[in-house]
Design a protein around this motif. Structure first.
Motif, PDB file in Angstrom:
ATOM      1  N   ILE A 171       0.792  -0.789   0.124  1.00 54.61           N
ATOM      2  CA  ILE A 171       0.160  -0.076   0.193  1.00 54.61           C
ATOM      3  C   ILE A 171       1.051   1.310   0.181  1.00 54.61           C
ATOM      4  CG2 ILE A 171      -1.930   1.582   1.137  1.00 54.61           C
ATOM      5  CD1 ILE A 171      -2.649  -1.068   2.482  1.00 54.61           C
ATOM      6  N   LYS A 172       0.835   2.279  -1.073  1.00 54.51           N
ATOM      7  CA  LYS A 172       1.937   3.118  -0.933  1.00 54.51           C
ATOM      8  C   LYS A 172       0.249   5.179  -0.583  1.00 54.51           C
ATOM      9  CE  LYS A 172       4.693   1.444  -3.785  1.00 54.51           C
ATOM     10  NZ  LYS A 172       5.366   1.282  -5.357  1.00 54.51           N
ATOM     11  N   ILE A 173       1.151   5.708   0.386  1.00 53.03           N
ATOM     12  CA  ILE A 173      -0.196   6.577   0.164  1.00 53.03           C
ATOM     13  C   ILE A 173       0.661   8.399  -0.344  1.00 53.03           C
ATOM     14  CG2 ILE A 173       1.499   7.090   2.622  1.00 53.03           C
ATOM     15  CD1 ILE A 173      -1.105   8.164   3.783  1.00 53.03           C
ATOM     16  N   TYR A 174      -0.508   8.982  -0.982  1.00 53.84           N
ATOM     17  CA  TYR A 174      -0.114   9.776  -1.827  1.00 53.84           C
ATOM     18  C   TYR A 174      -0.721  11.186  -1.705  1.00 53.84           C
ATOM     19  CZ  TYR A 174       1.832   6.164  -5.220  1.00 53.84           C
ATOM     20  OH  TYR A 174       1.819   4.579  -6.018  1.00 53.84           O
ATOM     21  N   ARG A 175       0.007  12.217  -1.166  1.00 53.64           N
ATOM     22  CA  ARG A 175      -1.095  13.813  -1.309  1.00 53.64           C
ATOM     23  C   ARG A 175      -1.682  13.869  -2.003  1.00 53.64           C
ATOM     24  NH1 ARG A 175      -1.026  16.203   2.683  1.00 53.64           N
ATOM     25  NH2 ARG A 175      -0.762  17.785   3.067  1.00 53.64           N
ATOM     26  N   ASN A 176      -2.430  14.389  -2.361  1.00 54.77           N
ATOM     27  CA  ASN A 176      -3.558  14.279  -3.803  1.00 54.77           C
ATOM     28  C   ASN A 176      -2.942  15.886  -4.260  1.00 54.77           C
ATOM     29  OD1 ASN A 176      -5.446  14.365  -5.400  1.00 54.77           O
ATOM     30  ND2 ASN A 176      -7.324  14.985  -4.416  1.00 54.77           N
ATOM     31  N   VAL A 177      -1.890  15.617  -4.418  1.00 55.33           N
ATOM     32  CA  VAL A 177      -1.485  16.974  -5.481  1.00 55.33           C
ATOM     33  C   VAL A 177      -1.109  16.478  -6.791  1.00 55.33           C
ATOM     34  CG1 VAL A 177       0.671  18.725  -5.688  1.00 55.33           C
ATOM     35  CG2 VAL A 177      -0.946  17.930  -3.395  1.00 55.33           C
ATOM     36  N   PRO A 178      -1.869  17.180  -7.379  1.00 55.49           N
ATOM     37  CA  PRO A 178      -1.291  16.691  -8.684  1.00 55.49           C
ATOM     38  C   PRO A 178      -0.010  16.410  -9.825  1.00 55.49           C
ATOM     39  CG  PRO A 178      -3.214  17.451  -9.222  1.00 55.49           C
ATOM     40  CD  PRO A 178      -3.032  17.471  -7.383  1.00 55.49           C
ATOM     41  N   PHE A 179       0.288  15.961 -10.297  1.00 52.79           N
ATOM     42  CA  PHE A 179       1.924  15.543 -10.466  1.00 52.79           C
ATOM     43  C   PHE A 179       2.709  14.869  -9.822  1.00 52.79           C
ATOM     44  CE2 PHE A 179      -0.593  18.673 -13.568  1.00 52.79           C
ATOM     45  CZ  PHE A 179      -0.975  17.451 -14.733  1.00 52.79           C
ATOM     46  N   VAL A 180       2.733  16.076  -8.415  1.00 46.29           N
ATOM     47  CA  VAL A 180       4.397  15.806  -7.169  1.00 46.29           C
ATOM     48  C   VAL A 180       3.934  14.755  -6.728  1.00 46.29           C
ATOM     49  CG1 VAL A 180       4.678  16.861  -5.526  1.00 46.29           C
ATOM     50  CG2 VAL A 180       3.905  18.308  -7.525  1.00 46.29           C
ATOM     51  N   SER A 181       2.291  14.155  -6.569  1.00 51.09           N
ATOM     52  CA  SER A 181       1.984  12.968  -5.740  1.00 51.09           C
ATOM     53  C   SER A 181       2.720  11.630  -5.750  1.00 51.09           C
ATOM     54  CB  SER A 181       0.202  12.915  -5.339  1.00 51.09           C
ATOM     55  OG  SER A 181       0.116  12.002  -6.791  1.00 51.09           O
ATOM     56  N   ARG A 182       3.137  11.169  -7.107  1.00 57.64           N
ATOM     57  CA  ARG A 182       2.992  10.042  -7.534  1.00 57.64           C
ATOM     58  C   ARG A 182       4.729   9.812  -7.043  1.00 57.64           C
ATOM     59  NH1 ARG A 182       0.106   6.822 -10.468  1.00 57.64           N
ATOM     60  NH2 ARG A 182      -1.758   8.367 -11.093  1.00 57.64           N
ATOM     61  N   LEU A 183       5.201  11.775  -7.384  1.00 60.64           N
ATOM     62  CA  LEU A 183       6.544  11.434  -6.915  1.00 60.64           C
ATOM     63  C   LEU A 183       7.165  11.717  -5.399  1.00 60.64           C
ATOM     64  CD1 LEU A 183       7.986  14.818  -9.504  1.00 60.64           C
ATOM     65  CD2 LEU A 183       7.784  11.916  -9.810  1.00 60.64           C
ATOM     66  N   THR A 184       6.414  11.972  -4.512  1.00 57.07           N
ATOM     67  CA  THR A 184       7.001  11.514  -3.580  1.00 57.07           C
ATOM     68  C   THR A 184       6.077  10.413  -2.477  1.00 57.07           C
ATOM     69  OG1 THR A 184       4.547  12.653  -3.133  1.00 57.07           O
ATOM     70  CG2 THR A 184       6.502  14.295  -2.968  1.00 57.07           C
ATOM     71  N   GLY A 185       4.858   9.764  -3.011  1.00 58.10           N
ATOM     72  CA  GLY A 185       4.432   8.774  -2.801  1.00 58.10           C
ATOM     73  C   GLY A 185       5.298   8.316  -1.875  1.00 58.10           C
ATOM     74  N   LYS A 186       4.808   6.769  -0.941  1.00 59.34           N
ATOM     75  CA  LYS A 186       5.437   5.724   0.022  1.00 59.34           C
ATOM     76  C   LYS A 186       4.977   5.080   0.504  1.00 59.34           C
ATOM     77  CE  LYS A 186       4.356   8.177   4.690  1.00 59.34           C
ATOM     78  NZ  LYS A 186       5.560   8.266   6.105  1.00 59.34           N
ATOM     79  N   SER A 187       5.288   3.713   0.597  1.00 58.79           N
ATOM     80  CA  SER A 187       4.561   2.533   0.883  1.00 58.79           C
ATOM     81  C   SER A 187       4.179   2.308   2.490  1.00 58.79           C
ATOM     82  CB  SER A 187       5.356   1.859   0.465  1.00 58.79           C
ATOM     83  OG  SER A 187       5.868   1.325  -1.056  1.00 58.79           O
ATOM     84  N   LEU A 188       3.605   1.786   3.208  1.00 61.93           N
ATOM     85  CA  LEU A 188       3.716   1.809   4.497  1.00 61.93           C
ATOM     86  C   LEU A 188       4.550   0.400   4.841  1.00 61.93           C
ATOM     87  CD1 LEU A 188      -0.256   1.924   3.871  1.00 61.93           C
ATOM     88  CD2 LEU A 188       1.294   3.818   4.787  1.00 61.93           C
ATOM     89  N   SER A 189       4.611   0.696   6.159  1.00 69.05           N
ATOM     90  CA  SER A 189       4.984  -1.260   6.374  1.00 69.05           C
ATOM     91  C   SER A 189       4.257  -2.219   6.669  1.00 69.05           C
ATOM     92  CB  SER A 189       5.638  -0.440   8.284  1.00 69.05           C
ATOM     93  OG  SER A 189       4.341  -0.002   8.880  1.00 69.05           O
ATOM     94  N   GLU A 190       4.745  -2.918   6.609  1.00 71.71           N
ATOM     95  CA  GLU A 190       3.957  -4.049   7.414  1.00 71.71           C
ATOM     96  C   GLU A 190       2.753  -3.782   8.173  1.00 71.71           C
ATOM     97  OE1 GLU A 190       2.442  -8.206   6.294  1.00 71.71           O
ATOM     98  OE2 GLU A 190       4.051  -6.704   4.632  1.00 71.71           O
ATOM     99  N   ASN A 191       3.516  -3.683   8.782  1.00 71.92           N
ATOM    100  CA  ASN A 191       1.508  -2.934  10.177  1.00 71.92           C
ATOM    101  C   ASN A 191       1.077  -2.421  10.223  1.00 71.92           C
ATOM    102  OD1 ASN A 191       0.921  -3.403  12.863  1.00 71.92           O
ATOM    103  ND2 ASN A 191       1.665  -1.605  13.552  1.00 71.92           N
ATOM    104  N   GLN A 192       1.301  -1.330   9.323  1.00 72.11           N
ATOM    105  CA  GLN A 192       0.246  -0.647   8.773  1.00 72.11           C
ATOM    106  C   GLN A 192      -0.130  -0.754   7.616  1.00 72.11           C
ATOM    107  OE1 GLN A 192       3.545   3.312   7.925  1.00 72.11           O
ATOM    108  NE2 GLN A 192       1.954   4.601   8.915  1.00 72.11           N
TER     109      GLN A 192
END
Length: 181
Positions: free
Chosen positions: A79-100
């Motif tokens: 699961i990856k979380i992204y801020r909902n900002v067009p164009f920028v979001s895909r560059l700043t997304g991060k994977s959640l830890s296994e526990n998250q």
């Protein structure tokens, strides 16, 4: 001169392609109820034909925790979380830890994290996008989260466990805690 023109053309085509990919991503299931209504119409066929004002709630309640409607219906590997900002979001997304990841899946499949309130917002208002991926890194689900003064979600695929998408007060606090927002 030809070399510069070629570089500019390639960059321009790249920017336009990214723009349309982002636009398509945000317009797909645009939050105006298309997926929701399609799902509800299909689910009416599962129950009896009684369609009084409480029927959707009763249908949902009867099917809470039904594996057929579990979110996102396919085994999640990432699961990856992204801020909902067009164009920028895909560059700043991060994977959640296994526990998250496990906590997020549990969260979205627990009706107690949601209220029955109707959701009247658009995807553009969401703060975050959670993307769910299978083992091959193919996107298999997506949840838009509108937390700040909103408390709403929109998911694809839709799940009865999320009621109409409105987070309960406890649900808002819980998801913020899980995601460390």
């Amino acid at each position: 001169m030809k070399k510069n023109l070629l570089i500019i053309t390639i960059l321009l085509i790249g920017i336009i392609a990214v723009y349309f990919l982002e636009l398509n991503d945000r317009l797909y299931n645009n939050g105006d109820g298309f997926s929701y209504m399609t799902f509800i119409d299909n689910e009416y066929r599962l129950g009896d034909e009684k369609k009084d004002k409480d029927y959707p709630k009763e249908l949902y309640k009867r099917n809470f925790l039904n594996e057929d409607y579990k979110f996102p219906r396919i085994k999640v590997d990432d699961i990856k979380i992204y801020r909902n900002v067009p164009f920028v979001s895909r560059l700043t997304g991060k994977s959640l830890s296994e526990n998250q990841r496990l906590e997020v899946q549990k969260f979205f499949n627990s009706p107690e994290n949601f209220d029955w309130a109707e959701t009247t917002w658009t995807l553009r208002e969401s703060d975050y996008i959670l993307r769910f991926f299978n083992q091959e890194q193919v996107e298999i689900g997506k949840v838009w989260l509108c937390l700040n003064n909103c408390g709403m979600t929109f998911s694809n695929p839709f799940s009865l466990n999320m009621k109409f998408g409105s987070l309960s007060n406890a649900g808002i606090k819980k998801i913020e805690s899980i995601l460390k927002l």
